[in-house]
Design a protein around this motif. Structure first.
Motif, short mmCIF file in Angstrom:
data_model
loop_
_atom_site.label_atom_id
_atom_site.label_comp_id
_atom_site.label_asym_id
_atom_site.label_seq_id
_atom_site.Cartn_x
_atom_site.Cartn_y
_atom_site.Cartn_z
N ASP A 14 0.86 -1.18 0.00
CA ASP A 14 0.00 0.00 0.00
C ASP A 14 0.90 1.23 0.00
OD1 ASP A 14 -1.86 1.96 0.33
OD2 ASP A 14 -2.85 1.07 2.07
N THR A 15 0.94 1.92 -1.09
CA THR A 15 1.81 3.09 -1.22
C THR A 15 1.14 4.39 -0.77
OG1 THR A 15 1.13 3.36 -3.53
CG2 THR A 15 3.10 2.03 -3.11
N ASN A 16 -0.15 4.30 -0.44
CA ASN A 16 -0.86 5.48 0.02
C ASN A 16 -0.67 5.64 1.53
OD1 ASN A 16 -2.57 7.60 0.50
ND2 ASN A 16 -4.47 6.45 0.20
N LEU A 17 0.13 6.61 1.93
CA LEU A 17 0.46 6.79 3.35
C LEU A 17 -0.43 7.84 4.01
CD1 LEU A 17 4.35 6.60 3.20
CD2 LEU A 17 2.67 4.75 3.50
N ILE A 18 -1.48 8.26 3.33
CA ILE A 18 -2.45 9.19 3.92
C ILE A 18 -3.81 8.51 3.90
CG2 ILE A 18 -3.55 11.45 3.75
CD1 ILE A 18 -1.11 12.47 2.29
N LYS A 19 -4.41 8.34 5.08
CA LYS A 19 -5.69 7.66 5.18
C LYS A 19 -6.71 8.59 5.85
CE LYS A 19 -4.09 3.69 3.68
NZ LYS A 19 -4.50 3.12 2.38
N THR A 20 -7.94 8.55 5.36
CA THR A 20 -9.03 9.33 5.94
C THR A 20 -10.19 8.40 6.26
OG1 THR A 20 -8.43 11.32 4.69
CG2 THR A 20 -10.66 11.23 5.63
N ILE A 21 -10.57 8.36 7.54
CA ILE A 21 -11.68 7.53 8.00
C ILE A 21 -12.56 8.40 8.90
CG2 ILE A 21 -12.37 5.49 9.31
CD1 ILE A 21 -9.71 4.22 8.59
N ASN A 22 -13.86 8.38 8.63
CA ASN A 22 -14.81 9.19 9.42
C ASN A 22 -14.37 10.65 9.49
OD1 ASN A 22 -16.38 6.92 9.95
ND2 ASN A 22 -15.28 6.45 11.84
N GLU A 23 -13.91 11.18 8.34
CA GLU A 23 -13.50 12.57 8.21
C GLU A 23 -12.28 12.93 9.05
OE1 GLU A 23 -16.90 14.99 8.96
OE2 GLU A 23 -17.99 14.30 7.20
N LYS A 24 -11.52 11.93 9.51
CA LYS A 24 -10.30 12.16 10.27
C LYS A 24 -9.12 11.61 9.46
CE LYS A 24 -12.52 12.01 14.81
NZ LYS A 24 -13.88 11.93 14.30
N THR A 25 -8.14 12.45 9.23
CA THR A 25 -7.02 12.09 8.36
C THR A 25 -5.74 11.89 9.15
OG1 THR A 25 -7.99 13.31 6.51
CG2 THR A 25 -5.63 12.83 6.39
N VAL A 26 -5.00 10.85 8.79
CA VAL A 26 -3.71 10.55 9.41
C VAL A 26 -2.69 10.31 8.29
CG1 VAL A 26 -2.38 9.00 10.89
CG2 VAL A 26 -4.76 9.53 11.46
N VAL A 38 14.66 3.03 12.23
CA VAL A 38 13.63 3.70 11.45
C VAL A 38 12.66 4.39 12.40
CG1 VAL A 38 11.74 3.44 9.80
CG2 VAL A 38 13.79 2.05 9.56
N THR A 39 12.32 5.63 12.11
CA THR A 39 11.35 6.36 12.92
C THR A 39 10.06 6.53 12.13
OG1 THR A 39 13.09 7.61 14.07
CG2 THR A 39 10.86 8.51 14.14
N LEU A 40 8.96 6.10 12.74
CA LEU A 40 7.64 6.27 12.14
C LEU A 40 6.95 7.45 12.82
CD1 LEU A 40 6.43 2.54 12.13
CD2 LEU A 40 7.69 3.76 10.35
N SER A 41 6.51 8.41 12.04
CA SER A 41 5.83 9.58 12.59
C SER A 41 4.43 9.67 11.99
CB SER A 41 6.60 10.87 12.26
OG SER A 41 7.91 10.81 12.80
N PHE A 42 3.44 9.85 12.86
CA PHE A 42 2.06 9.94 12.41
C PHE A 42 1.54 11.36 12.62
CE2 PHE A 42 2.79 5.50 13.21
CZ PHE A 42 2.08 4.86 12.20
N LEU A 83 1.30 9.03 7.47
CA LEU A 83 2.49 8.34 7.99
C LEU A 83 3.74 8.85 7.27
CD1 LEU A 83 4.08 6.11 9.48
CD2 LEU A 83 3.36 4.52 7.67
N ASN A 84 4.73 9.26 8.06
CA ASN A 84 6.02 9.68 7.51
C ASN A 84 7.10 8.80 8.14
OD1 ASN A 84 5.20 12.18 5.99
ND2 ASN A 84 4.48 12.74 8.03
N THR A 85 8.10 8.40 7.36
CA THR A 85 9.17 7.56 7.88
C THR A 85 10.52 8.11 7.48
OG1 THR A 85 9.42 6.10 5.95
CG2 THR A 85 7.65 5.58 7.50
N THR A 86 11.54 7.78 8.28
CA THR A 86 12.90 8.04 7.87
C THR A 86 13.29 6.97 6.84
OG1 THR A 86 13.69 6.73 9.76
CG2 THR A 86 13.52 9.11 10.06
#
Length: 215
Positions: free
Chosen positions: A34-46, A59-63, A48-51
């Motif tokens: 899944d190359t889409n790192l931006i997800k929107t569920i119930n009008e709330k968007t998150v 590796v640091t995962l930042s949301f 994902l950014n990684t080093t």
């Protein structure tokens, strides 16, 4: 299950697991990148950014929650499960700081705290609607900085649920519903002594008393 889909009929069925010997052929549910790192569920968007990813490299995962504050689950602000491409190995990680597993809530200016039971029985009897109504009323009346809310698990009063508890008054309210939730916030807005007709316990300054036994 740790969640309950809204307005969806679902059936719980067992999933077969293989132990020991590897099974590299994923015929039924092959993993797809899944190359889409931006997800929107119930009008709330998150987002994902990684080093940079690399073998034997940290590796640091930042949301980025776009200003939305998520609620802690099982003691942590977030949980991430990482699978290998064969689905045989996984890593389960939490936020990096043990001291910051949850959210630091600044309670300056808060005068009241509402605990809303979202245990199994209360949820079955409408606790989700109660929670949404209370928080919606607080937002519409601009009381969010004065009254803080917390969803809890079981409070041990299942037969009287849904349950809401108001502090510092120490009053327990039983059989909450949408109408009672709206009335509760309205009376708090008017700074009245809340009387919903569904008081279960009250605090006399020393101990909790059963409201029904006092009638």
């Amino acid at each position: 299950m740790s969640f309950k889909p809204k307005n969806i009929t679902y059936q719980v069925s067992p999933i077969g697991l293989h132990g020991g010997k590897g099974h590299s052929e994923l015929k039924e549910n092959p993993l797809k990148v899944d190359t889409n790192l931006i997800k929107t569920i119930n009008e709330k968007t998150v987002e994902l950014n990684t080093t940079k990813l690399g073998i034997n490299k940290d590796v640091t995962l930042s949301f980025d929650t776009k200003g939305i504050t998520p609620e802690p689950y099982l003691g942590a602000l977030g949980h991430v499960v990482i699978l290998d491409d064969m689905g045989e190995k996984f890593v389960h990680v939490h936020p990096t700081s043990e001291e910051q597993r949850g959210i630091f809530m600044n309670l300056d200016g808060v005068s009241k705290h509402l605990l809303i039971c979202n245990g199994k029985i209360c949820t079955k009897n409408g606790a989700e609607e109660v929670t949404e109504t209370i928080r919606g009323e607080l937002k519409s009346l601009e009381l969010q900085k004065e009254i803080h809310t917390t969803k809890t698990l079981c409070n041990g009063q299942c037969k009287h649920g849904p349950i809401a508890v108001l502090y510092p008054q120490g009053t327990w309210y039983k059989e909450m519903n949408k109408a009672k939730s709206e009335e509760l916030i309205r009376q708090l807005k008017e700074e009245r002594n809340v009387n919903l007709g569904s008081e279960l316990y009250y605090h006399d300054g020393k101990t909790f008393k059963n409201h029904e036994s006092e009638l």
